[in-house]
Design a protein around this motif. Sequence first.
Motif, PDB file in Angstrom:
ATOM      1  N   THR A  67     -60.487 -36.620   2.553  1.00 48.67           N
ATOM      2  CA  THR A  67     -60.074 -36.109   3.861  1.00 48.67           C
ATOM      3  C   THR A  67     -60.136 -34.581   3.844  1.00 48.67           C
ATOM      4  O   THR A  67     -60.195 -33.959   2.779  1.00 48.67           O
ATOM      5  CB  THR A  67     -58.646 -36.545   4.213  1.00 48.67           C
ATOM      6  OG1 THR A  67     -57.719 -35.835   3.369  1.00 48.67           O
ATOM      7  CG2 THR A  67     -58.460 -38.039   4.004  1.00 48.67           C
ATOM      8  N   ARG A  68     -60.082 -33.981   5.045  1.00 45.93           N
ATOM      9  CA  ARG A  68     -60.124 -32.522   5.157  1.00 45.93           C
ATOM     10  C   ARG A  68     -58.725 -31.907   5.237  1.00 45.93           C
ATOM     11  O   ARG A  68     -58.581 -30.733   5.557  1.00 45.93           O
ATOM     12  CB  ARG A  68     -60.943 -32.118   6.387  1.00 45.93           C
ATOM     13  CG  ARG A  68     -62.415 -32.459   6.257  1.00 45.93           C
ATOM     14  CD  ARG A  68     -63.223 -32.019   7.468  1.00 45.93           C
ATOM     15  NE  ARG A  68     -62.893 -32.805   8.659  1.00 45.93           N
ATOM     16  CZ  ARG A  68     -62.198 -32.367   9.678  1.00 45.93           C
ATOM     17  NH1 ARG A  68     -61.729 -31.138   9.678  1.00 45.93           N
ATOM     18  NH2 ARG A  68     -61.940 -33.151  10.709  1.00 45.93           N
ATOM     19  N   THR A  69     -57.692 -32.723   4.948  1.00 43.96           N
ATOM     20  CA  THR A  69     -56.319 -32.221   5.008  1.00 43.96           C
ATOM     21  C   THR A  69     -55.720 -32.239   3.606  1.00 43.96           C
ATOM     22  O   THR A  69     -55.223 -33.271   3.151  1.00 43.96           O
ATOM     23  CB  THR A  69     -55.464 -33.094   5.947  1.00 43.96           C
ATOM     24  OG1 THR A  69     -55.570 -34.473   5.532  1.00 43.96           O
ATOM     25  CG2 THR A  69     -55.955 -32.966   7.373  1.00 43.96           C
ATOM     26  N   PRO A  70     -55.763 -31.121   2.906  1.00 43.47           N
ATOM     27  CA  PRO A  70     -55.237 -31.099   1.535  1.00 43.47           C
ATOM     28  C   PRO A  70     -53.715 -31.183   1.518  1.00 43.47           C
ATOM     29  O   PRO A  70     -53.043 -31.004   2.535  1.00 43.47           O
ATOM     30  CB  PRO A  70     -55.722 -29.744   1.007  1.00 43.47           C
ATOM     31  CG  PRO A  70     -55.862 -28.891   2.230  1.00 43.47           C
ATOM     32  CD  PRO A  70     -56.294 -29.816   3.319  1.00 43.47           C
ATOM     33  N   SER A  71     -53.190 -31.467   0.343  1.00 40.28           N
ATOM     34  CA  SER A  71     -51.742 -31.505   0.178  1.00 40.28           C
ATOM     35  C   SER A  71     -51.197 -30.083   0.167  1.00 40.28           C
ATOM     36  O   SER A  71     -51.954 -29.106   0.208  1.00 40.28           O
ATOM     37  CB  SER A  71     -51.384 -32.221  -1.127  1.00 40.28           C
ATOM     38  OG  SER A  71     -51.924 -31.513  -2.230  1.00 40.28           O
ATOM     39  N   SER A  72     -49.866 -29.964   0.104  1.00 41.34           N
ATOM     40  CA  SER A  72     -49.232 -28.646   0.174  1.00 41.34           C
ATOM     41  C   SER A  72     -49.650 -27.736  -0.976  1.00 41.34           C
ATOM     42  O   SER A  72     -49.692 -26.511  -0.824  1.00 41.34           O
ATOM     43  CB  SER A  72     -47.709 -28.808   0.175  1.00 41.34           C
ATOM     44  OG  SER A  72     -47.285 -29.531  -0.985  1.00 41.34           O
ATOM     45  N   ASP A  73     -49.992 -28.329  -2.133  1.00 39.97           N
ATOM     46  CA  ASP A  73     -50.404 -27.504  -3.270  1.00 39.97           C
ATOM     47  C   ASP A  73     -51.918 -27.294  -3.328  1.00 39.97           C
ATOM     48  O   ASP A  73     -52.443 -26.742  -4.296  1.00 39.97           O
ATOM     49  CB  ASP A  73     -49.918 -28.110  -4.584  1.00 39.97           C
ATOM     50  CG  ASP A  73     -50.550 -29.466  -4.871  1.00 39.97           C
ATOM     51  OD1 ASP A  73     -51.336 -29.961  -4.022  1.00 39.97           O
ATOM     52  OD2 ASP A  73     -50.269 -30.036  -5.943  1.00 39.97           O
ATOM     53  N   GLY A  74     -52.628 -27.780  -2.265  1.00 42.08           N
ATOM     54  CA  GLY A  74     -54.071 -27.563  -2.208  1.00 42.08           C
ATOM     55  C   GLY A  74     -54.908 -28.662  -2.812  1.00 42.08           C
ATOM     56  O   GLY A  74     -56.138 -28.609  -2.750  1.00 42.08           O
ATOM     57  N   SER A  75     -54.275 -29.693  -3.388  1.00 41.20           N
ATOM     58  CA  SER A  75     -55.038 -30.794  -3.985  1.00 41.20           C
ATOM     59  C   SER A  75     -55.671 -31.639  -2.882  1.00 41.20           C
ATOM     60  O   SER A  75     -55.049 -31.875  -1.841  1.00 41.20           O
ATOM     61  CB  SER A  75     -54.116 -31.680  -4.834  1.00 41.20           C
ATOM     62  OG  SER A  75     -53.533 -30.927  -5.872  1.00 41.20           O
ATOM     63  N   PRO A  76     -56.907 -32.093  -3.097  1.00 46.45           N
ATOM     64  CA  PRO A  76     -57.543 -32.936  -2.074  1.00 46.45           C
ATOM     65  C   PRO A  76     -56.833 -34.275  -1.937  1.00 46.45           C
ATOM     66  O   PRO A  76     -56.281 -34.802  -2.911  1.00 46.45           O
ATOM     67  CB  PRO A  76     -58.972 -33.111  -2.598  1.00 46.45           C
ATOM     68  CG  PRO A  76     -58.874 -32.879  -4.064  1.00 46.45           C
ATOM     69  CD  PRO A  76     -57.786 -31.882  -4.260  1.00 46.45           C
ATOM     70  N   ARG A  77     -56.846 -34.831  -0.736  1.00 48.52           N
ATOM     71  CA  ARG A  77     -56.212 -36.125  -0.484  1.00 48.52           C
ATOM     72  C   ARG A  77     -57.272 -37.146  -0.087  1.00 48.52           C
ATOM     73  O   ARG A  77     -58.275 -36.808   0.536  1.00 48.52           O
ATOM     74  CB  ARG A  77     -55.157 -36.001   0.613  1.00 48.52           C
ATOM     75  CG  ARG A  77     -53.992 -35.107   0.222  1.00 48.52           C
ATOM     76  CD  ARG A  77     -52.781 -35.333   1.111  1.00 48.52           C
ATOM     77  NE  ARG A  77     -53.029 -34.960   2.497  1.00 48.52           N
ATOM     78  CZ  ARG A  77     -52.103 -35.020   3.451  1.00 48.52           C
ATOM     79  NH1 ARG A  77     -50.890 -35.457   3.148  1.00 48.52           N
ATOM     80  NH2 ARG A  77     -52.392 -34.667   4.677  1.00 48.52           N
TER      81      ARG A  77
END
Length: 751
Positions: free
Chosen positions: A246-256
Amino acid sequence: MSIISSRALRSLRACPKCSVISNSRILSAVGPRMISRANSTISPRSIKPYVPKSGRKAHHGPRAKITHDIQDLSPALENQKVVVAGWLFSQRRASENLHFFTIRSSTSSVQLVSRLKDASQELMEWPLESVVLVEGTVQGRKQKAKGASAPVDEVEIDLSKITLLNPADAQLPFYPNRPEIANEDLRNHHRYLDLRRAELAENLKTRSKVAHIVRNYLHDNGFTEVETPILLNSSPEGAREFLVPTRTPSSDGSPRFYALPQSPQQPKQLLIASGAIPRYYQIAKCFRDEDGRKDRQPEFTQIDLEMAFVDGSAPNAAIAKDGSAGMRSTWAIGGSQVREIIEGLVKKIWKDIKGVDLEGWFRVMPYDVAMDVYGSDKPDTRFEMYTLPIGYYPTLSDASLDKILLDQSPSTVEFMIVPSHQAEGLDIPSLAKSSQFIDYIKITDKNIYTWQNESVLTAPIGLEQDKTLPAGVRPGDVVWVSRRKKIAEGGWTHLGRLRVQISEILSSKGLLQLPTQPHFLWITQFPLFTLADEDKAQLSKGRYASTHHPFTSPMWEDLEDLKKGKVDGVRGQHYDLVLNGQEIGGGSVRIHDAELQEWVMKEVLQLDDEEIGRFDHLLKALRCGAPPHGGIALGFDRLVSILCETKSIREVIAFPKSGTSGIDPVFRSPSISSDEVLKEYGLTSLKGLQKQEVKEEEVEEIEEKEKDKAVVKEKIVEEDGKIKKSEKVLREEQEKEVEVNEKERIVVEEK
């Protein structure tokens, strides 16, 4: 697109702030391309006129309306004018004034008779597989077509007009519906052309019919069709998953990532827990990142269903009319309601598709019996050839039998006998070389009672046969032996695999005739947990894995052992439906107790907190009062493949993936995405990573060189300093010496 006036366009050009347009009406009227052209001085390039490359043009515009499908033509339409359409299949010139052509559809073909000289000559030049529209009169054929079996084969069309709707290329990759079939790779790359083969077209129609039967049957039995999500969360419950970035990473920048479902297992359990849907079904798409086989590919379809309030233990034995216990008494686990629905569905399918009545209940066999007798958890029971522990050999002496019974070792020897009339058709040495775990003994007049002493697997045991009993083998027979664990595990023994291999060889040579009547069989009472599933080894990492999945309920008779941690002997309420040696479905009674479910995940499967957290929604649903429930999934592709008598499920899928690599040869997927696209998802390609590593190495190398240069420069400066210092000292010494000499000269002069 809206039209903008030339005045408005000039006002846009004249605007000193071209990046800001205040007039919203003008903005809405002007598309991006119009604005671009308005600001550009480049005029559009000229467009070349369209000229057909072949000289033959596809038909556009009005044409005659089709009156009949080719398959509907029959002698009843004789002397009637008809309009049909299809593909040009064959061309034949009988004389200057008489030509014969054949056109076909996906189901039928019909012969055209042409006495139109000019039209016939033109038609003879049209490429085969071109799409044509035919107008003519139906006439009875003077000579029936070879293999005629339908009414259309008894008629032909006297051609009055033919229209070329779309010409095919002069040379195609291959021509479908010809006796010589192109190789599979070529056909798969041009699947849209291969689908014109009557066999494939018929397979897809059969698939559609089966789906229709399934929906009607389950609807009539109170099931509700519900579509479940395709984009889900990853969960450690089975084989490898496909991940969707997805194009929405987690709060720490890790890809989801989303995960594509291996099955709708969790959604359907949530539906039952909700109480809204007591009986659910779906013809569902599923995905597994596994190597392809003839009966498996990365995406597949299954008939998925779930039921509330199924039994949690064996049902009461049904009483037959003669007073004896019915076949249901062999079903020693829960989920009998699922069994009844599935057997009814399968019987309905076989009746409507094959015209075969399947009578009585399907046979039921516990897992350990299947492994002991057939060496497989999906045995083909159509032929008699058994893999049995050596203790079952019929002529063993009492002393030898006692020795086997008292043996405490974890393994045993199994044997399988191939009778002489079948053994003659086998290349025994080659079969023996196919596995290093098997051995064989050829039976002669001399070793009927002593063959066990001729194998390295049985000789050390020191077995003897009772010669007063009729011999268990005859001269010419071949006895195969192998070693396996006493408590069966996994899906096969070595002789179980050999048994199937031998049956295929014998069948191909006509030495084994398999019955046409389908042999359905339920396998039940599997071990609840296993360490022997190769497909799950990557995820389990040496831990216990669920033989079915983590939600399978134990047999209530083994529940106390499970709670005590004695998991090796615990049997699950898991059932597989087998047809002619192929598993076509599997299911189970589920754990509806949230505490037991969480304990199994944590203590038995040793999932960590993060892994258990992925099932949090299911555990919460169970805590809200979920009813006892169970279900099953039938492999839709495999079921249709068996009905169509094809060798592979790819023959019943419109656009299948390739056999081993899972590549789609038509759409060329999977494909590579550019670094720019990957960057949007927070990903980096291995190639890009390698380039980055190379650049970092180059930078490090440059930095090292710069450091070396700095050190050298520092040393040079240091040496320069030393030299300058030495020169200064030398000058000072020279000056002092001169001064001393000067003083001495003055003194001398004064004297």
